[in-house]
Design a protein around this motif. Structure first.
Motif: not given
Length: 181
Positions: A69-70, A85-87, A93-94, A119-121
């Motif tokens: 995915k990354f 990374a943010v995506d 997380r979602s 955790n979405g971090e």
């Protein structure tokens, strides 16, 4: 019967100011508290045309899924590590399916060093040294000491830190694999 936990692994990454970067991991995969399932798993790799290094700690299957995915996110963002990374963290997380994936990732290129969590971090470490996984604190301590007090290159620091962790942590072995740019 409770959930069987797979403890996997120790990953250490170092970036020297001269652009010398390396990530490494041990090869042990442990099931539960007592059984070593594999000694020579490879948990670090080059992706995105060999311009990005990644390593994971946690469930092996989950980590492979996250790495794929990354890499897709890197392609979407033309190699921009932070945006990818943010995506990935947002999806992790979602998305109901991704939320259950249990792993931590270190991703790095010549410009950035990041830790991505479920955790979405997206964490930018304060130093150019980071370690995750069961033996992560041991490897991190060793890497910090070597980074601050020697002129060793990134690969030497990563290897020595993982060797030290393997001598202390029962979930870390000395079958070390590294990738460097």
């Amino acid at each position: 019967m409770g959930k069987i936990e797979f403890h996997a692994t120790t990953i250490c990454a170092v970036r020297r100011p001269n652009g010398d970067i390396c990530i490494g991991g041990d090869g042990q995969v442990t099931m539960g508290e007592t059984t070593i399932m594999k000694n020579n798993a490879k948990k670090v790799k080059k992706i995105y045309g060999d311009r990005v290094l990644t390593g994971f700690a946690g469930s092996v299957a989950d980590a492979f899924s996250l790495t794929d995915k990354f890499e897709k996110k890197l392609e979407e963002h033309s190699g921009n590590l932070k945006r990818a990374a943010v995506d990935l963290a947002q999806i992790w997380r979602s998305d109901k399916g991704a939320r259950s994936l249990e792993a931590l990732m270190i991703v790095m290129d010549r410009d950035d060093l990041l830790v991505i969590s479920g955790n979405g971090e997206v964490i930018v470490p304060d130093m150019d040294v980071v370690a995750i996984g069961s033996g992560g604190n041991f490897a991190y301590s060793a890497a910090r000491a070597l980074y601050d007090n020697t002129e060793l290159d990134a690969e030497s620091i990563v290897r020595k830190s993982l060797e030290i962790a393997s001598s202390i942590c029962v979930y870390t072995n000395d079958h070390i694999s590294v990738e460097k740019l």
